[in-house]
Enzyme design. Structure first.
Site, PDB file in Angstrom:
ATOM      1  N   HIS A   1     -55.319  10.678  18.919  1.00 23.50           N
ATOM      2  CA  HIS A   1     -56.000   9.880  17.875  1.00 23.50           C
ATOM      3  C   HIS A   1     -57.211   9.249  18.411  1.00 23.50           C
ATOM      4  O   HIS A   1     -56.597   8.156  17.707  1.00 23.50           O
ATOM      5  CB  HIS A   1     -56.031   9.999  16.575  1.00 23.50           C
TER       6      HIS A   1
ATOM      7  N   HIS B   1     -61.508  12.813  15.192  1.00 21.43           N
ATOM      8  CA  HIS B   1     -60.588  12.206  15.170  1.00 21.43           C
ATOM      9  C   HIS B   1     -58.688  12.451  15.922  1.00 21.43           C
ATOM     10  O   HIS B   1     -58.508  11.527  16.146  1.00 21.43           O
ATOM     11  CB  HIS B   1     -60.048  13.505  13.424  1.00 21.43           C
TER      12      HIS B   1
ATOM     13  N   GLU C   1     -39.078   8.483  -8.010  1.00 23.72           N
ATOM     14  CA  GLU C   1     -37.802   7.923  -6.903  1.00 23.72           C
ATOM     15  C   GLU C   1     -38.579   8.274  -5.018  1.00 23.72           C
ATOM     16  O   GLU C   1     -37.777   7.447  -5.068  1.00 23.72           O
ATOM     17  CB  GLU C   1     -37.093   9.776  -7.615  1.00 23.72           C
TER      18      GLU C   1
ATOM     19  N   HIS D   1     -31.359  20.668 -13.062  1.00 25.46           N
ATOM     20  CA  HIS D   1     -30.741  19.519 -12.712  1.00 25.46           C
ATOM     21  C   HIS D   1     -29.465  19.037 -11.879  1.00 25.46           C
ATOM     22  O   HIS D   1     -28.702  18.304 -11.660  1.00 25.46           O
ATOM     23  CB  HIS D   1     -30.171  18.628 -14.343  1.00 25.46           C
TER      24      HIS D   1
END
Length: 668
Positions: A38, A269, A416, A478
């Protein structure tokens, strides 16, 4: 000495534009030689990087792991040649010109994306976008925590980041940057490569965020500059160092700067420029030198920049040697606390044996932390807004709060993924052993950062409770089913699932002493019977699996982990009573078990008779032990919402079911 007193001026340098062009063409040449990479970002951000490293960064190429150096994180890791070119020019011994010429080749230090190697000036592995900018608050937070402990004389440095549009698009950047603003981590300065180009084309295809308003809402200081105006860049960074907020500088740049047809285009890029484009770029930027050649006067100027803080390093080293906190500081950075925690673990094991009470392993984990955290200041805990459930906070230990960093507990909020990345930063910085808690089912939110911790060999401890259908009524959203297997699948990651308080203490000791890998402690919500009812100082969990209850001439061997180990013991009792001698193997950490010598592994796996595994999770890892014909008692679907004891019966994870399966196999 304060850093503000510090940096020697380099008055004999060529102009900054020429120095920046050295970065550009090393990047162009390396990508072209590799036929991969790149070039656009290094070309666009070379001017910003030149100002940063010649005017502001505090480091010494001769002492790359100097503890009080500034940290630089290339969050836009695809532009890795920016970092490699810089580190070669600055004089890092390991980053040679040959390494640049071997960009993206096997065993070279110049991998496609930067891989952590502080001795070569690379602070962390980046490439997955969002990870670098989100790990940076962990570096900055570690600096403030250590500063609160050891003072300005020993800890006084900054964390600088170069980030891309993609970094800011990734959701993790929202989590971590919001928390950084809340905690007033004013020693982060992010230089955002605001070039308006993505792989698919202009960022306007998918991205119209008001970055200024976004970061102002996070309580960051925000500036916008021309990323090719050296004076403006210098002024912006200087201002950022005066505020008590994290800073982001929007650097308006041109990707592929200087390329005659590819500047400002997505074509620069992620592909080599090509021979004709390179000829035009050399002409545009007046760089009449062969590939990989940097004229001596330019290289010397860069090497002077690489040693401009050498005097500061020497002064700091002298202060450290004279400091009454010398030994404590060195020990904190070394992070070897094995001798400190060993007697504490023995004490708490004795306590559990004496109490002999059923308890959830999340609770026994909290009791272990009650012993360890006050004795080990490097332990920095936290949770994702689940403190009362995961029991990671102990009494009498202060919180880390905005502007007050002397505590050992961080309230991460419901973040998280950001939490996992910040923990990586705490570990990478040194001087902290981070641990934090959430539910095991939310490991998927944290997984990319856990994987990166494993790749970087970082000691990060994830306390993940409510680890199965045993959590009960909250239901299948859960209830972790596939998560234990998924985490075990990550190389260099250790998943611990203890069966009672004694094993929990042993697993904590093993996780803390595992200095080159992340650990997961999968813990229960429900109470478990004590199974280790007599004390031994030895850490029986250290081999990952061991015989918990033996039988002479065993016809059945039952493997189990965590909450299902008591089911295995109940099944053994029934089978023994019916004349079928049964052995039970507790396997608190299969990852650790597979690390053992072949002879020990064989002593447990190569046994005659029927093999059974019991785990309230999917079968995936167990066939390696029990074989295709072995009996697996566990889950093959998502869970349900009901009390835990009903769910275990509903899914057939019971001693009775195990015994029936063994009998059926014996009858064939």
């Amino acid at each position: 000495m304060s850093q503000s007193a510090a940096v020697q001026k380099v008055d004999t340098m060529p102009d900054l534009k020429t120095m920046a062009n050295a970065i550009r063409f090393l990047a162009i040449d390396a990508v072209e030689k590799a036929n991969s990479g790149h070039p656009g970002m290094p070309m666009g951000m070379a001017d910003v990087a030149t100002v940063l490293f010649t005017k502001f960064m505090k480091f010494d190429h001769a002492h790359p792991e100097w503890a009080d150096r500034d940290r630089f994180i290339l969050s836009a890791g695809h532009g890795s040649m920016l970092q490699y070119a810089l580190n070669y020019l600055l004089g890092y011994e390991k980053m040679t010109l040959d390494q640049l010429k071997n960009f993206r080749q096997l065993h070279a230090l110049t991998a496609g994306h930067p891989e952590v190697m502080p001795s070569a000036g690379i602070e962390m592995t980046t490439g997955p976008l969002g990870q670098g900018i989100s790990t940076a608050p962990g570096f900055a937070l570690a600096e403030r925590i250590l500063n609160a402990r050891f003072g300005d004389e020993l800890v006084d440095h900054w964390t600088y980041v170069i980030a891309s549009d993609g970094d800011l698009m990734e959701g993790i950047s929202h989590e971590a940057c919001a928390l950084a603003g809340h905690l007033k981590l004013g020693r982060i300065i992010v230089m955002y490569d605001d070039n308006g180009i993505s792989i698919d084309g202009p960022t306007s295809l998918s991205y119209s965020d008001d970055v200024t308003k976004r970061f102002e809402s996070y309580h960051w200081d925000v500036q916008t500059v021309d990323g090719h105006d050296f004076a403006a860049i210098e002024k912006a960074i200087a201002h950022a160092k005066t505020t008590d907020k994290p800073s982001i500088i929007r650097c308006k740049t041109h990707i592929g700067f200087g390329a005659p047809t590819k500047q400002g285009s997505s074509s620069s890029h992620g592909s080599p420029l090509g021979a004709d484009e390179i000829v035009g770029t050399r002409k545009n930027l007046v760089w009449d030198h062969e590939p990989f050649h940097v004229p001596e006067e330019i290289l010397n100027a860069w090497r002077m920049a690489g040693s401009r803080s050498a005097g500061l390093c020497e002064e700091w080293t002298a202060r450290l040697h004279k400091s009454p906190k010398h030994d404590e500081f060195v020990a904190a950075l070394k992070g070897d606390v094995a001798k400190t925690i060993a007697p504490l673990v023995i004490d708490v094991k004795k306590q559990f044996v004496a109490e002999n009470k059923p308890a959830a392993t999340r609770k026994t984990s909290g009791q272990v932390l009650e012993k360890l955290v006050p004795a080990v200041k490097e332990l920095i805990g936290g949770s994702a807004d689940l403190t009362g459930s995961v029991l990671t906070q102990i009494k009498g230990i202060a919180n880390v709060t905005p502007g007050n960093y002397a505590g050992q507990y961080i309230h991460y909020g419901v973040r998280e993924h950001g939490m996992a990345a910040i923990m990586n930063g705490l570990s990478l910085h040194g001087g902290a052993i981070p641990y934090s808690g959430t539910f095991l089912s939310f490991a998927d939110y944290s997984r990319p950062s856990i994987r990166l911790a494993a790749l970087m060999k970082q000691r990060v401890i994830h306390v993940m409770t409510h680890d199965s259908i045993g959590l009960g009524e909250d239901g299948p959203t859960h209830q972790a089913v596939e998560h234990v297997a998924a985490l075990r699948a990550i190389p260099n990651t250790y998943v611990f699932r203890p069966c009672d308080g004694v094993e929990t203490a042993e697993c904590w000791e093993l996780a803390i002493n595992k200095a080159t890998a992340p650990s997961i402690l999968a813990l229960t919500r429900q109470n478990l019977k004590p199974l280790r009812t007599s004390h031994t100082d030895d850490n029986l969990s250290a081999k990952g699996a061991y015989i918990l209850a033996d039988a002479k001439d065993a016809k059945v061997t039952i493997w189990a982990t965590g909450s299902e180990t008591e089911i295995a013991m109940a099944a053994k009792e029934k089978l023994d009573a019916e004349g079928t001698p049964t052995r039970v193997i507790s396997a608190p950490c299969l990852d650790l078990f597979w690390d053992q010598e072949a002879q020990y592994i064989a002593s447990l796996t190569d046994t005659p008779g029927i093999k059974v595994a019991i785990e309230a999770a999917i079968r995936m890892p167990w066939d390696r032990i029990i074989g295709r014909d072995g009996i697996f008692i566990g889950m093959s679907s998502f869970g349900e919402s009901a009390p835990a004891e009903i769910l275990y019966k509903h899914f057939g994870i019971t001693a009775e079911h195990a015994v029936a399966a063994v009998k059926q196999k014996l009858s064939k």
